[in-house]
Design an enzyme around this catalytic site. Structure first.
Site, PDB file in Angstrom:
ATOM      1  N   LYS A 196      34.713  32.869  40.063  1.00 37.67           N
ATOM      2  CA  LYS A 196      35.819  33.728  40.532  1.00 37.67           C
ATOM      3  C   LYS A 196      35.651  34.066  42.012  1.00 37.67           C
ATOM      4  O   LYS A 196      36.641  34.331  42.704  1.00 37.67           O
ATOM      5  CB  LYS A 196      35.940  34.995  39.678  1.00 37.67           C
ATOM      6  CG  LYS A 196      34.648  35.810  39.563  1.00 37.67           C
ATOM      7  CD  LYS A 196      34.552  36.940  40.538  1.00 37.67           C
ATOM      8  CE  LYS A 196      33.138  37.449  40.609  1.00 37.67           C
ATOM      9  NZ  LYS A 196      32.965  38.658  41.387  1.00 37.67           N
ATOM     10  N   THR A 253      38.304  40.841  41.964  1.00 38.59           N
ATOM     11  CA  THR A 253      37.687  40.221  43.140  1.00 38.59           C
ATOM     12  C   THR A 253      38.724  39.638  44.092  1.00 38.59           C
ATOM     13  O   THR A 253      38.498  39.543  45.292  1.00 38.59           O
ATOM     14  CB  THR A 253      36.694  39.126  42.697  1.00 38.59           C
ATOM     15  OG1 THR A 253      35.888  39.637  41.639  1.00 38.59           O
ATOM     16  CG2 THR A 253      35.767  38.729  43.824  1.00 38.59           C
TER      17      THR A 253
END
Length: 346
Positions: A196, A253
């Site tokens: 990610k 994120t």
């Protein structure tokens, strides 16, 4: 909740190691926070603040900083490993030299080692003989240190080959602000947490170019498909990527100013050079190193990972960030349903 008054060592006094120390101290545990920086240790013990990484956050009295590694682990059964991926082998090597009994390692970093293509739990297994390793537990999920240190509601997952140990670690960390779920999919949790960061770099570039939320939503969605494609090829459960360690971690994120990976991408999108950005941030940006590993994995396992591949060109081959995002947007012409079916039937 759970076990009380354990002695727990946290290796790594960065923002995340310090934030997790706060969670453990709030739960009544005596926390030894180890740092290789003697000045930082002195400052934390004297001022109760980790000025370098979490300024303005008062640390509980139950947290004591240590410089001597051997002293910090005396009488401890659980060690939290909160150092960047590139430092894992070095720190575990030092740890092995001073350990005299079996311990459980809780690793909380998110990355993959280039060249070896090892996940962090695999790196730890390689470095620690069975004589001193009880088990490895992974803690991952959508969790910014800054918010955890302010005791804002946060939910994470723990996983392990030994789920009894995962549940014990769940008890150590769980409280009303910090919720902990278990998930038996070790590979999926580690792959989701590592990859990610790459997608967050791409989302940051898109934002830095001023492309807005529509473009970012497309990158996040296609990024999740990319993560799931590789993860399932490696043996992960595709459902893991719909949970906290997948889409949850990806969203936080890719959309938060707290995210070092997003901030790095954002500055790249605005025309800054990677070398200058990394100096300015002064902390590990895991996605940069993981992009190297992801490219190698895409080639090794014959998995389509267009975002990772093109980001590699931006980071290491001087590709213009605008050209990269534009190319990704024009690539997204395949059938989405075909792609999803392929992931679920890998």
């Amino acid at each position: 909740m759970g076990n009380r008054n354990e002695k727990i060592t946290v290796l790594g006094a960065g923002s995340w190691g310090t934030a997790l120390s706060i969670v453990l101290a709030d739960n009544g545990h005596d926390v030894r926070l180890w740092s290789y920086n003697q000045d930082q240790v002195k400052q934390i013990n004297e001022t109760r603040v980790n000025e370098l990484y979490l300024p303005n956050i008062k640390l509980p009295e139950r947290i004591q900083a240590y410089f001597d590694l051997q002293t910090s682990i005396e009488g401890v059964d659980t060690i939290v490993l909160a150092v960047p991926t590139k430092a894992i082998r070095e720190v575990v090597g030092k740890l092995v030299r001073v350990l005299t009994k079996k311990v459980t390692i809780v690793h909380v970093a998110k990355g993959i080692e280039p060249e070896t293509l090892k996940r962090i739990s695999e790196m730890i297994e390689e470095e620690m003989p069975e004589s001193v390793l009880r088990s490895i537990v992974v803690l991952s999920g959508p969790s910014h240190a800054e918010e955890v240190s302010l005791r804002h509601p946060t939910t994470v997952v723990v996983t392990s080959k030994n789920m009894d140990e995962a549940e014990r670690v769940q008890d150590l960390f769980m409280n009303s602000n910090f919720r902990v779920y278990t998930n038996p999919d070790l590979i999926g949790v580690e792959i989701g947490g590592a990859l990610k960061n790459i997608i967050a770099l791409a989302a940051g570039i898109s934002d830095g170019l001023g492309y807005g939320d529509n473009a970012k939503a497309a990158l996040i969605t296609r990024g999740l498909a990319e993560i799931a494609r590789l993860g399932t090829k490696l043996g992960a459960n595709p459902l893991t990527f719909s949970g906290l360690a997948g889409i949850g971690d990806l969203i936080v994120t890719c959309t938060s100013v707290h995210s070092r990976n997003w901030r790095t991408g954002n500055m790249l999108g605005k025309g800054e050079k990677l070398e200058d950005i990394l100096k300015k941030l002064g902390q590990a940006v895991e996605g940069v190193r993981t992009t190297k590993a992801a490219r190698q994995m895409a080639e090794k396992y014959d998995v389509k990972m267009p975002i990772s591949m093109i980001l590699y060109e931006v980071l290491f081959e001087n590709m213009n960030p605008k050209d990269a995002v534009d190319e990704l947007m024009t690539r997204m012409k395949t059938s989405e349903m075909d792609d999803l079916v392929n992931i679920l039937t890998e």
